[in-house]
Write an enzyme that holds these catalytic residues in place. Structure first.
Site, PDB file in Angstrom:
ATOM      1  N   ASP A 111       1.015  -1.158  -0.321  1.00 17.30           N
ATOM      2  CA  ASP A 111      -0.075  -0.446   0.398  1.00 17.30           C
ATOM      3  C   ASP A 111       0.888   1.040  -0.003  1.00 17.30           C
ATOM      4  OD1 ASP A 111      -2.709   1.373   0.808  1.00 17.30           O
ATOM      5  OD2 ASP A 111      -3.147  -0.394   1.151  1.00 17.30           O
ATOM      6  N   HIS A 118      -4.244   6.412   3.133  1.00 22.07           N
ATOM      7  CA  HIS A 118      -5.120   5.201   2.347  1.00 22.07           C
ATOM      8  C   HIS A 118      -4.023   3.361   2.710  1.00 22.07           C
ATOM      9  CE1 HIS A 118      -5.458   1.870  -0.420  1.00 22.07           C
ATOM     10  NE2 HIS A 118      -7.002   2.232  -1.073  1.00 22.07           N
ATOM     11  N   SER A 130     -10.989  -1.042  -2.059  1.00 32.22           N
ATOM     12  CA  SER A 130      -9.571  -0.536  -1.348  1.00 32.22           C
ATOM     13  C   SER A 130     -10.457  -0.643  -0.351  1.00 32.22           C
ATOM     14  CB  SER A 130      -9.158   0.654  -1.418  1.00 32.22           C
ATOM     15  OG  SER A 130      -8.043   0.475  -2.743  1.00 32.22           O
TER      16      SER A 130
END
Length: 764
Positions: free
Chosen positions: A148, A221, A549
């Site tokens: 990620d 994220h 996601s």
């Protein structure tokens, strides 16, 4: 946990504190005082007052209804940046007198947030007292590797209180880098590395203006996905008052390792395939049990050109489970990461929504979607609608006249696109709030920089009819920061989730599974502004994100729980357990619907169904797949030797001449449009008993119109665990009226196991 007020400027801190903290004090023998924020129209400020604060103090001192003498403590704060107005302790009588002033625009009373759970674990049926959580010790000793954007190690979601020691098989490290040192790792975050050589070689510049040259997360994220998969319990988490409760990952007992491969470079985030491959390679070497990937590449390429597919097969060969997001394209034939050895995850909704509540002057109360981050109350405000001008009615760019809309709530017609441009226009014109109609587009939370809500078109029409029926239309009340549970129907397939058939190989059903992916609350980078509020920005350490996601780490967490319970299960066995126990029924006992169409969805949207962790722990039967089976599968695709070698990383292999189809827990009949009916296709499968020793399974078929299904045999008998039985499924298609039709094969035993597989026929 860091609070929002610790992350904001001094003045805005005071404003937010006054807004969110209760200050109910009995100051009078006849009436109780309560804190309110009063929004004033600055254009009414007399020129004799040099500052807004002096005007506000004078206004409060002039209130005749006060039965006590005005003092300096009455006024808490005076605002002239984020809004024009003040906060003060007032009695109901004083408030009533203030609201009659010409300069008054809105009242925002103090409020308390009722604590709710962050909810997706509860929505998945996870309980502390029973089921897979306590059985799996919450994922104890399992290691999840996240591919990620990095991680924010200071987040409370990565505290290691109560964590088990690091497994002896772990070979990874925490690297030193910009704003990151090995000391930031602990028993929860046991590894952190970054990979950027490919990004930099392609011209990317890792600048402290945009990113950190280390595993530290710039965008938030990776922090969000990591805490979703395995975050520790954090009490009091929420997104500016929404979704308040205890944040917790799906496998809070599991360890985490971050492999940063995606970099922020200004206009967009970029991830080089070489860096992704390096990160996955290192994760495999380090000894992770699960790899979770919430990214993909734009092009749909054959497996031999897909680095994620290639690296994933290497991981699978070593017993590592690979979970990937299906993508956010929201269209048919658009799934990403669809190799059959990957668990491909689509996004679903949960039974929770975030709303604003509107009450009109005629008494009609309507709720609409809103993420406006302040618990305010707009009361008795004029309602504006430019009914005689199309541009004004649709709130087109530069259409609204500030002198017409200032201090009013503006209604905007639906234009067929998202409402972000309309919201910008309403805010530019200085309106008090906005009401927008839209059935399809849901704006991201950070767009709600002004009091606004989005209504379904049918509700928007009711507001429109009201405003056109009177010359004095009013918004009696408009309030925000409302979290609602028990929403029906749920789950739904989100409108953005990528759908099948898989563009690389439509013969394998993708996505495999549906998991929560909309409005997921999890940890983020704590010092990164989430949204703008006038001249100020708001930051938070927990935020609501949406996307596949967010769905993928839910499944990664579930696989960690299953791995903890069944350490000897292969990656294919774990995927089979997840798929065959999934549900295609929502909380209204109907087929899961598509959020985009509000019509029943199909396995091309939800795969085998929505994940059910507790049932997956005891599936009864599994469809297992070994490495050689994948080699046979690749041979059947017609790849040449060079292409097969690229995928399996071998120069020599063998394939049977009559290689059977893959032992997958779903069935797909690909029907060419020029087919001559009836069309018959046979599948062979082998199931392994992992349930009760003495079990007899009966085939139960759900057969749609135009399809005939048979199994041979239709009864499977087992006398011990580990026994295998084969069967043949025959599907005859007489006609297909639509692009997809589907049924189910369910193996049902006397011990209440239901092993369900979708049977899908598609035309291509």
């Amino acid at each position: 946990m860091k609070t929002v007020k610790e992350l904001l400027s001094h003045h805005f801190c005071l404003w937010l504190l006054a807004l969110l903290v209760a200050n109910n004090t009995t100051m009078s023998t006849s009436e109780e005082y309560q804190t309110y924020i009063i929004h004033m129209d600055q254009s009414y400020k007399p020129a004799s007052f040099s500052t807004h604060e002096s005007w506000h103090r004078s206004t409060l001192a002039s209130l005749s209804s006060s039965d006590t003498i005005y003092d300096e403590k009455t006024l808490l704060y005076s605002y002239n940046h984020a809004m024009h107005g003040f906060s003060a302790r007032l009695t109901p009588s004083q408030l009533s007198e203030l609201e009659k002033l010409q300069a008054h625009r809105a009242t925002y009373p103090e409020s308390y947030g009722k604590l709710f759970t962050t909810h997706t674990p509860k929505f998945l049926g996870l309980k502390h007292s029973s089921g897979i959580w306590p059985t799996a010790s919450y994922g104890k000793d399992v290691i999840i590797g996240m591919i990620d954007t990095g991680i924010w190690p200071e987040s409370n979601s990565f505290n290691d209180k109560g964590m088990s020691s690091i497994p002896g098989r772990w070979k990874g490290i925490c690297e030193n880098g910009t704003a990151f040192s090995p000391s930031l790792c602990n028993l929860k975050l046991i590894g952190a590395r970054s990979f950027s050589k490919g990004y930099q070689a392609g011209g990317g510049n890792i600048s402290t203006e945009f990113d950190y040259d280390s595993p530290r997360d710039c965008t938030g994220h990776g922090t969000h996905t990591s805490s979703t998969a395995a975050g520790s319990n954090v009490v009091g988490a929420g997104h500016f008052g929404y979704a308040m409760g205890t944040a917790q990952g799906i496998a809070p007992g599991a360890h985490l390792a971050m492999y940063k491969v995606l970099w922020a470079g200004g206009e967009s985030d970029k991830s080089a395939a070489s860096d992704v491959l390096a990160g996955m390679d290192q994760a495999i070497a380090d000894g992770v049990d699960i790899i979770s990937i919430s990214l993909g590449f734009d092009e749909h390429t054959p497996y031999f050109n897909d680095v994620i597919a290639i690296a994933s097969l290497s991981a699978i060969e070593k017993g590592i489970i690979v979970v990937c997001a299906a993508g956010n394209d929201g269209a048919s034939n658009s799934t990403h990461n669809g190799a059959p050895w990957i668990i491909t995850v689509g996004a679903g909704t949960v039974d929770r929504s975030f709303v604003g509540r509107l009450t009109l002057g005629n008494g009609l109360t309507i709720e609409g979607t809103s993420y406006f981050p302040l618990s305010i109350l707009i009361r008795n405000a004029p309602l504006y609608y430019g009914e005689n001008n199309i541009s004004k009615a649709t709130c087109a760019f530069s259409s609204l006249d500030p002198t017409e809309v200032s201090g009013k709530v503006v209604l905007c017609d639906y234009t067929g696109s998202d409402n972000s441009g309309q919201m910008e226009e309403v805010q530019r014109a200085g309106a008090l709030g906005g009401i927008f109609s839209n059935d399809k587009f849901i704006l991201e939370p950070e767009i709600y920089s002004m009091p606004a809500l989005i209504l379904q078109s049918r509700d928007g029409s009711l507001v429109k009819n009201y405003v056109m029926s009177t010359n004095s239309s009013m918004v009696k009340e408009m309030k925000f920061v409302i979290t609602k549970l028990g929403i029906k129907p749920a789950p739904q397939v989100t409108d953005f989730s990528s759908r099948g058939p898989d563009p690389v190989n439509p013969g394998v059903l993708k996505p495999d599974i549906l998991a929560p992916g909309q409005d997921v609350l999890a940890a983020v980078r704590a010092d990164k502004p989430e949204m703008d509020m006038g001249m100020y920005t708001l930051a938070t350490d927990y935020a609501i994100y949406s996307g596949t996601s967010m769905a993928a780490p839910h499944v990664a967490g579930v696989t960690a729980l299953l791995k903890a319970v069944h350490q000897d299960w292969s990656p294919a066995a774990i995927r089979s357990a997840i798929m065959t126990t999934a549900s295609s029924i929502d909380n209204t006992y109907s087929t899961i619907t598509d959020q985009a169409t509000e019509l029943p969805a199909t396995p091309l949207e939800f795969g085998a169904g929505h994940i059910n962790p507790n049932k997956a722990m005891d599936p009864g039967l599994i469809y297992d797949i070994h490495f050689q089976d994948y080699v046979e599968f690749l041979c059947g695709l017609g790849y040449n030797n060079k292409q097969i070698s690229a995928v399996i990383r071998r120069s020599q292999w063998s394939c049977r001449d009559n290689a059977s189809d893959l032992n997958y827990p779903s069935f797909v009949v690909v029907v060419p449009k020029a087919s001559i009916y009836p069309l018959v296709m046979n599948f062979t499968r082998v199931v392994t008993n992992i349930g009760d020793d003495d079990s007899i399974y009966q085939a139960v078929l759900d057969v749609p119109s135009g399809m005939r299904i048979q199994t041979e045999p239709n009864t499977l008998s087992f006398t011990g665990k580990g026994q295998q039985q084969g069967f043949t499924l025959s599907v005859e298609i007489s006609e297909i009226d639509a692009s997809v039709t589907y049924g189910y094969l369910k193996w049902v035993d006397q011990h209440n196991h239901v092993v369900s597989s979708p049977i899908v026929a598609i035309t291509v």
